[in-house]
Design a protein around this motif. Structure first.
Motif, short mmCIF file in Angstrom:
data_model
loop_
_atom_site.label_atom_id
_atom_site.label_comp_id
_atom_site.label_asym_id
_atom_site.label_seq_id
_atom_site.Cartn_x
_atom_site.Cartn_y
_atom_site.Cartn_z
N ILE A 93 4.38 3.43 25.32
CA ILE A 93 4.66 4.67 25.99
C ILE A 93 5.11 4.21 27.41
O ILE A 93 6.05 4.85 28.01
CB ILE A 93 3.45 5.49 26.08
CG1 ILE A 93 3.12 6.13 24.66
CG2 ILE A 93 3.66 6.73 27.09
CD1 ILE A 93 1.67 6.76 24.55
N TYR A 94 4.21 3.51 28.27
CA TYR A 94 4.62 2.88 29.47
C TYR A 94 5.82 2.40 29.85
O TYR A 94 6.74 2.83 30.62
CB TYR A 94 3.32 2.08 30.06
CG TYR A 94 3.05 2.15 31.60
CD1 TYR A 94 1.85 2.88 31.95
CD2 TYR A 94 4.04 1.79 32.44
CE1 TYR A 94 1.66 2.97 33.25
CE2 TYR A 94 3.68 2.08 34.06
CZ TYR A 94 2.57 2.32 34.25
OH TYR A 94 2.18 2.66 35.56
N ASP A 95 6.18 1.35 28.91
CA ASP A 95 7.45 0.71 28.90
C ASP A 95 8.69 1.57 28.72
O ASP A 95 9.74 1.51 29.48
CB ASP A 95 7.63 -0.58 28.06
CG ASP A 95 6.53 -1.91 28.57
OD1 ASP A 95 5.79 -1.46 29.68
OD2 ASP A 95 6.54 -2.63 28.04
N THR A 96 8.43 2.43 27.52
CA THR A 96 9.76 3.28 27.42
C THR A 96 9.89 4.30 28.29
O THR A 96 11.13 4.36 28.55
CB THR A 96 9.49 3.97 26.01
OG1 THR A 96 8.72 2.93 25.00
CG2 THR A 96 10.43 4.72 25.52
N TYR A 97 8.82 4.97 29.08
CA TYR A 97 9.29 5.73 30.05
C TYR A 97 9.96 5.20 31.31
O TYR A 97 10.97 5.71 31.85
CB TYR A 97 7.87 6.27 30.46
CG TYR A 97 8.00 7.69 31.51
CD1 TYR A 97 8.36 8.82 30.96
CD2 TYR A 97 8.06 7.52 32.98
CE1 TYR A 97 8.56 9.94 31.72
CE2 TYR A 97 8.25 8.45 33.68
CZ TYR A 97 8.31 9.80 33.17
OH TYR A 97 8.66 10.94 34.19
N LEU A 98 9.45 4.16 31.68
CA LEU A 98 10.14 3.29 32.72
C LEU A 98 11.50 3.15 32.53
O LEU A 98 12.27 3.29 33.33
CB LEU A 98 9.23 1.93 33.20
CG LEU A 98 7.86 2.14 33.70
CD1 LEU A 98 7.09 0.82 34.22
CD2 LEU A 98 7.65 3.34 34.78
N GLY A 141 12.42 -5.80 11.85
CA GLY A 141 12.90 -5.19 13.03
C GLY A 141 13.31 -6.11 14.24
O GLY A 141 13.61 -7.40 13.88
N VAL A 142 13.52 -5.72 15.17
CA VAL A 142 14.04 -6.60 16.50
C VAL A 142 12.94 -6.75 17.54
O VAL A 142 12.62 -7.84 17.80
CB VAL A 142 15.43 -5.86 16.75
CG1 VAL A 142 16.05 -6.79 18.13
CG2 VAL A 142 16.33 -5.86 15.96
N HIS A 143 12.53 -5.70 18.30
CA HIS A 143 11.56 -5.85 19.40
C HIS A 143 10.26 -5.04 19.05
O HIS A 143 10.26 -4.11 18.31
CB HIS A 143 12.21 -4.87 20.52
CG HIS A 143 13.58 -5.72 21.11
ND1 HIS A 143 13.45 -6.79 21.44
CD2 HIS A 143 14.79 -5.17 21.26
CE1 HIS A 143 14.80 -7.28 21.99
NE2 HIS A 143 15.50 -6.31 21.75
N ALA A 144 9.34 -5.67 19.60
CA ALA A 144 7.99 -4.79 19.33
C ALA A 144 7.58 -3.96 20.64
O ALA A 144 6.53 -3.61 20.79
CB ALA A 144 6.92 -6.09 19.18
N GLN A 145 8.50 -4.00 21.54
CA GLN A 145 8.43 -3.46 22.91
C GLN A 145 8.97 -1.84 22.83
O GLN A 145 9.73 -1.51 21.89
CB GLN A 145 9.08 -4.19 24.19
CG GLN A 145 8.46 -5.32 24.18
CD GLN A 145 9.40 -6.39 23.70
OE1 GLN A 145 9.97 -6.33 22.47
NE2 GLN A 145 9.65 -7.71 24.54
N TYR A 146 8.68 -1.23 23.61
CA TYR A 146 9.18 0.22 23.93
C TYR A 146 8.93 0.85 22.74
O TYR A 146 8.14 0.66 22.09
CB TYR A 146 10.90 0.15 24.09
CG TYR A 146 11.20 -0.66 25.08
CD1 TYR A 146 10.96 -0.26 26.58
CD2 TYR A 146 11.92 -1.88 24.97
CE1 TYR A 146 11.10 -1.12 27.59
CE2 TYR A 146 12.60 -2.65 26.11
CZ TYR A 146 12.16 -2.42 27.44
OH TYR A 146 12.55 -3.26 28.38
N SER A 147 9.62 2.12 22.66
CA SER A 147 9.50 3.00 21.07
C SER A 147 9.98 2.22 20.18
O SER A 147 9.61 2.53 18.85
CB SER A 147 10.41 4.14 21.60
OG SER A 147 11.73 4.18 21.80
#
Length: 427
Positions: A93-98, A141-147
């Motif tokens: 949630i934090y990373d996606t919002y920024l 998938g590709v990334h484990a970060q963000y949404s």
């Protein structure tokens, strides 16, 4: 013997979660005529591609969860406690919002954040339901970060195989290791298992990468393909001194992108990089040190879009805290080392494995950082220890084990290289 289906995974980061009529029609048409990516995925066996569609029931349920969860979020730290069905989503949630809103930190009372959090919960519920209704064997998938990471996070907590591919590497994430860039936790163990003869070769290979970096190499030779302008580039003309020539300690703050996956390695000592910078700024007022701030030199590609935002925030910080001196971003690290930098502060940046070779200590602000299992950086267990470590800095020289630094370079850039999947990736 499984059926392969593709899923659109850009919702909430670079596109809306809820499509309007026109956008929905465009999606359906492109899928029907197998436009571009649709035909490419079909060529290797993907039978269907879908995007998250939130049902009325999921919207209603999400609103109920939102009302309960949002009331518990009093500060930024509380975002990291966010869970649904005992699965943690706070860092995502934090990373996606920024990243989505190009803000350096979060105001939890902001209307944008409230709306965003509600939609994020809807996305979580969509994927929860998908796993309930389908016999998923594995997620690729590709990334484990963000949404991006919502589907992967749910998958591993449901004990599904989850494999990610990014920049020529393949990662497997699990409940224990939720972050795809967690290979650094095994560097020392893996190196110790190598034969004695190979260890000697390995140290030479690691040393070669290090030498390339300090000579100003870019791209694959530097170990990072995204580096298009080296911070170690030697300037043709000798520039005037940028550090004050007095008896005070010279402390360099090496900034990082305020929006780029700040939890990519895992949680840091601070909620975000902005909070860390604020902390350093306040600390600069308490000490008799010379404090300097340096951004990355201008990179090419996608970084051109983000770097002006970082530069603006850094400028604001230096105006707010008068003891912070902004250095030109293209100032060479070689020049700073020669002029007498005594200590470097970073959250988890590459300076942590660059400056120690010159016996210049680096203090990291995270327990989840690539050098955590090595002692050539100063790592802190918590915020209190971090502040204490900075306040007690002295001019007493510290000598670091160069072999361990070479070992790190080998493990980070050679053993785990970007040609593992594609032999020609770095080319």
């Amino acid at each position: 013997k499984s059926k392969i289906v593709g899923f659109y995974n850009f919702s909430l980061l670079i596109s809306e979660l809820h499509y309007g009529l026109i956008k929905s029609l465009k999606w359906s048409l492109r899928k029907f005529i197998k436009y571009r990516n649709f035909s490419i995925y079909q060529s290797f066996g993907v039978s269907d591609i879908f995007r998250p569609k939130i049902s009325k029931n999921q919207q209603t349920k999400a609103l109920k969860i939102f009302k309960i969860k949002f009331n518990k979020i009093k500060s930024n730290k509380d975002i990291y406690k966010f869970e649904i069905n005992k699965i943690p989503f706070g860092d995502l949630i934090y990373d996606t919002y920024l990243k989505r809103f190009y803000v350096p930190t979060i105001n939890v009372k902001d209307k944008n954040f409230k709306n965003f959090l509600l939609e994020f919960i809807e996305l979580i519920l969509f994927w929860e339901k998908y796993f309930e209704n389908n016999n998923v064997k594995a997620v690729v998938g590709v990334h484990a970060q963000y949404s991006y990471g919502v589907v992967h996070r749910i998958a591993v907590f449901k004990n599904k195989i989850c494999l990610l591919h990014a920049e020529g590497k393949i990662f497997k994430i699990t409940k224990k290791y939720l972050f795809q860039h967690n290979e650094f936790k095994f560097y020392r163990d893996k190196f110790n298992k190598l034969s004695s003869n190979y260890k000697k070769q390995a140290l030479k290979m690691g040393h070669k990468v290090f030498i390339n970096r300090i000579k100003g190499a870019t791209g694959a030779k530097s170990g990072h393909t995204y580096i298009s302008h080296s911070s170690f580039s030697t300037l043709k003309k000798k520039t005037k001194n940028v550090l004050k020539q007095n008896n005070k300690l010279n402390i360099l703050i090496a900034t990082q992108d305020f929006f780029d996956s700040i939890n990519g390695y895992g949680k840091s000592l601070f909620s975000d990089i902005y909070e860390w910078m604020e902390f350093c700024g306040k600390l600069s007022d308490k000490t008799e040190f010379n404090w300097y701030v340096k951004d990355h030199p201008n990179y090419a590609g996608k970084y051109q879009k983000y770097q002006p935002f970082t530069a603006n925030i850094t400028n604001e910080m230096c105006k707010k805290y008068k003891n912070l001196i902004k250095l030109p971003p293209d100032t060479s690290h070689n020049q700073l080392i020669n002029e007498g930098v005594n200590f470097v502060l970073t959250m988890y940046g590459s300076v942590q494995f660059e400056y120690p070779y010159f016996d210049i200590p680096v203090l990291t602000a995270s327990k989840n950082t690539p050098t955590i299992n090595y002692n050539f950086c100063i790592h802190s267990k918590n915020l209190k220890e971090y502040e204490k470590n900075i306040l007690k800095l002295t001019k007493k020289k510290i000598k670091f084990n160069k072999k361990k630094i070479k070992e790190f370079y080998f493990m980070n850039f050679v053993f785990h290289n970007q040609d593992i999947v594609y032999p020609l990736y770095t080319k």
